[in-house]
Scaffold this active site. Structure first.
Site, PDB file in Angstrom:
ATOM      1  N   GLU A  46      12.523   3.733  12.837  1.00  0.00           N
ATOM      2  CA  GLU A  46      11.604   2.845  12.111  1.00  0.00           C
ATOM      3  C   GLU A  46      11.188   3.485  10.782  1.00  0.00           C
ATOM      4  O   GLU A  46      10.777   4.656  10.752  1.00  0.00           O
ATOM      5  CB  GLU A  46      10.389   2.602  13.002  1.00  0.00           C
ATOM      6  CG  GLU A  46       9.355   1.649  12.480  1.00  0.00           C
ATOM      7  CD  GLU A  46       8.224   1.431  13.482  1.00  0.00           C
ATOM      8  OE1 GLU A  46       7.409   0.521  13.274  1.00  0.00           O
ATOM      9  OE2 GLU A  46       8.173   2.191  14.492  1.00  0.00           O
ATOM     10  N   LYS A 115       9.377  -6.597  11.953  1.00  0.00           N
ATOM     11  CA  LYS A 115       8.685  -6.280  13.206  1.00  0.00           C
ATOM     12  C   LYS A 115       7.705  -7.390  13.547  1.00  0.00           C
ATOM     13  O   LYS A 115       6.978  -7.890  12.681  1.00  0.00           O
ATOM     14  CB  LYS A 115       7.959  -4.946  13.054  1.00  0.00           C
ATOM     15  CG  LYS A 115       7.342  -4.384  14.321  1.00  0.00           C
ATOM     16  CD  LYS A 115       6.835  -2.967  14.050  1.00  0.00           C
ATOM     17  CE  LYS A 115       6.265  -2.308  15.291  1.00  0.00           C
ATOM     18  NZ  LYS A 115       5.840  -0.907  15.018  1.00  0.00           N
ATOM     19  N   CYS A 170      10.219  -0.814  17.590  1.00  0.00           N
ATOM     20  CA  CYS A 170       9.198   0.004  18.263  1.00  0.00           C
ATOM     21  C   CYS A 170       8.275  -0.787  19.195  1.00  0.00           C
ATOM     22  O   CYS A 170       8.656  -1.145  20.295  1.00  0.00           O
ATOM     23  CB  CYS A 170       8.396   0.785  17.234  1.00  0.00           C
ATOM     24  SG  CYS A 170       7.507   2.197  17.971  1.00  0.00           S
TER      25      CYS A 170
END
Length: 637
Positions: A46, A115, A170
């Site tokens: 990330e 994300k 994540c």
């Protein structure tokens, strides 16, 4: 890539916080290494192009423009390559900043995945800098390229229809309803995760369990790349724990606290076959997704994934012991229920001094103990004949005595000889009639003895024998309850050894170990100089090979050429290709021709993921042709 394999990688580069140029050089070096290793998919952590721990520097134009500038260099690095790479970086659109995974291949951006779930608790403050990503993709332009941006993007390989990639980032994997759920329902077979998950005590165990569990419940490959050394340690430490998992199995894991790249070959055929097999897996619906096609070149390489030559037997001793205890309990519970349901307080079984009858006796003892029935109501019958050796006879007798069962000896030589006379068979002709007459005489005795005692005949034959048809029809093939029916031969050995190691009786342990050391044999031919003359594995092949074939064929539905390739990789140091091919052909011929024996099996408990019961796992016609399977093996070497 042949046979559905695809090489993937998870890479943790060295980074410097807020230094995109340095980070780009490290990322490019790993991309070159990935191309050299013939990887087709590589995942980076990330925000790896800037580093995750930039904090309020994400609000600085210098950092953002620097990241975009270095992305151009990464695109140049990928020109001429078919490696699909996912790079973590901040992406600006419409005056907002998004924590994104940028998919690049061959000098082009294929898509940007933002994300969805931004943590803003404990040590995380992502909502301070980023906006949650949009699900529905929108087309964006950058440097003369147009590509989709959104979470609902599938990257589909044109050359391998089963290779469909989707991304999450994540925290997306840690929420109750991860994006990967809808990604896989839409058809994704591989999930990539660009992550920056910091280290706290015990978190690595949870992380591994989480990612492995996702791959199991979603029946997918999961490539997880985590941030590592180089991130700011002002308040946190990142350990770089990379993971590659497949349908609940961890194929590769990097060491913590050391930046590394891991590689593994995902088996896309396995994933697709498993989804096809599971009637509860959702029907593919990609109507809400934007699909981006990409191309790869097929390459040959040695497999880079663990291939267990003993798929029925765990390699870890602790896990193996737990598995053995569990299986013995399943077997005993199955017999216990059948005995209590029928009201039987006597059990009858043939005891030969071989592995299978030994295991059946051990299971019966356990079931009787559960029911609090005296062990002397277990009737172990030894029936010596033309092929019986002193070694197996003595072991059978001593084992029965030590376990507290009732031993009955019935010599069947005279009865079989009279039978030969009745049917006009020359007893000097040691053909199949000579052998099977003994097996059927033994079964007749057991059945009639059970009738006289109002008891139950406990079957001893194992799943490997049933797969090969290595059982006399209406002989040892038949019983009133077959406790070993779904236990393969390679596992029978470990169950007996586990019992020997845990029984606490030295004399019993000694005899069980000698049983384990005795060659597998039906003992139907006369001994040679007192030794067993008929060794099963000399006739039908090594059981470790046949059990491997059985598992790959029934569990995953693999075609013959792939089973052969896997077997060569698993047994390369033990058997040459010619030997493996020989016994694989034998397996297919016998497996198809002997189905009629499996079509009328007695009841017995399923203990693992593979079984051959016609009422459970294997509904196969008894007269199916093996031509397609055997033809594929012709010409292989």
């Amino acid at each position: 890539m042949k046979h559905g394999f695809i090489r993937v990688a998870a890479a943790t580069p060295d980074v410097k916080v807020a230094d995109p140029q340095f980070n780009r050089t490290e990322i490019c070096a790993l991309i070159r290494a990935g191309i050299e290793r013939k990887a087709k998919l590589m995942v980076f952590p990330e925000l790896s192009l800037t580093a995750y721990t930039c904090g309020d520097l994400f609000g600085q134009d210098a950092l953002l423009s620097g990241a975009r500038r270095e992305l151009k260099e990464i695109l140049k690095e990928t020109e001429g390559s078919d490696l699909l790479a996912f790079i973590g970086m901040p992406w600006e659109r419409g005056g907002k900043l998004y924590n994104s995974a940028v998919a690049v291949q061959n000098g082009r951006i294929l898509g940007v995945v933002p994300k969805t779930n931004l943590p803003n608790y404990a040590e995380f403050y992502e909502r301070r800098y980023f906006e949650p990503g949009n699900e529905v993709p929108v087309m964006v332009s950058w440097e003369g390229q147009r590509f989709p941006m959104g979470t609902n993007i599938l990257f589909a390989c044109e050359e391998m229809p089963g290779f469909i990639v989707a991304a999450e980032i994540c925290e997306d994997a840690w929420v109750p309803c991860p994006p990967s759920i809808r990604h896989t329902a839409a058809g994704a077979t591989v999930i990539v995760n660009c992550s920056a998950s910091d280290e706290t005590t015990g978190k690595d165990i949870y992380r591994r369990s989480l990612i492995t569990g996702h791959s199991a419940s979603l029946v997918c490959g999961y490539v997880y790349a985590n941030a590592g050394d180089g991130e700011s340690t002002q308040d946190l430490v990142f350990g770089g724990q990379n993971l590659i998992t497949e349908n609940g199995t961890c194929l590769a894991e990097s060491k913590r606290f050391a930046n590394d790249t891991i590689f593994a070959d995902l088996d896309l055929e396995r994933l697709n076959n498993e989804r096809r097999r599971l009637s509860t897996y959702p029907v593919r619906d990609d109507s809400a997704y934007f699909t981006v096609g990409f191309h790869i070149t097929e390459e040959e390489y040695d497999l880079e994934r663990p291939i267990d030559p003993m798929p029925f037997v765990p390699t870890d001793e602790g896990q193996r012991n737990r598995r053995c205890e569990e299986i013995l309990s399943i077997q005993a519970m199955g017999l216990k229920k059948r005995l209590s349901h029928t009201g039987c307080i006597h059990a009858v079984l043939g005891i030969s001094g071989g592995l299978d009858s030994t295991l059946a006796l051990l299971v019966t003892v356990r079931a009787f103990d559960m029911l609090k029935i005296p062990r002397n109501q277990i009737h172990a019958v030894t029936m010596p004949c033309f092929g019986t050796t002193d070694r197996t006879y003595q072991n059978a007798c001593l084992m029965t005595k030590k376990l507290g069962a009732e031993l009955t000896e019935i010599d069947i030589k005279e009865a079989v000889t009279i039978h030969f006379r009745d049917i006009g068979h020359d007893s000097g002709n040691h053909d199949v009639t000579y052998e099977n007459a003994q097996a059927r005489e033994r079964t007749q005795i057991l059945m009639d003895l059970a009738n006289r005692l109002n008891g139950m005949v406990v079957g001893t034959g194992d799943m490997s024998e049933l797969a090969l048809g290595w059982a006399t029809y209406n002989g040892d093939h038949m019983s009133m309850y077959g406790v070993n029916a779904s236990v393969p031969k390679t596992l029978v050995r470990h169950l007996v050894r586990y019992y020997a190691d845990t029984c606490g009786e030295e004399e019993l342990k000694t005899v069980l170990l000698d049983v384990l050391d005795t060659p597998v044999s039906p003992e139907l031919l006369p001994p040679k100089e007192g030794e067993i003359a008929q060794k099963t594995e000399d006739l039908v092949g090594p059981y470790e090979l046949h059990d491997f074939f059985l598992y790959q064929i029934l569990r995953y539905g693999y075609r013959p050429a792939k089973v052969y390739r896997l077997a060569k990789a698993a047994f390369g140091g033990e058997y040459d290709g010619e030997t493996i091919l020989k016994w694989l052909k034998v397996f297919y011929r016998r497996f198809f021709s002997q189905q009629f024996k499996r079509s009328c099996l007695p009841d017995g408990p399923k203990v693992g993921s593979v079984a051959v019961s016609p009422r459970g796992d294997l509904r196969m016609p008894s007269d199916a042709s093996s031509r397609l399977w055997l033809e594929e093996l012709e010409g292989l070497s």
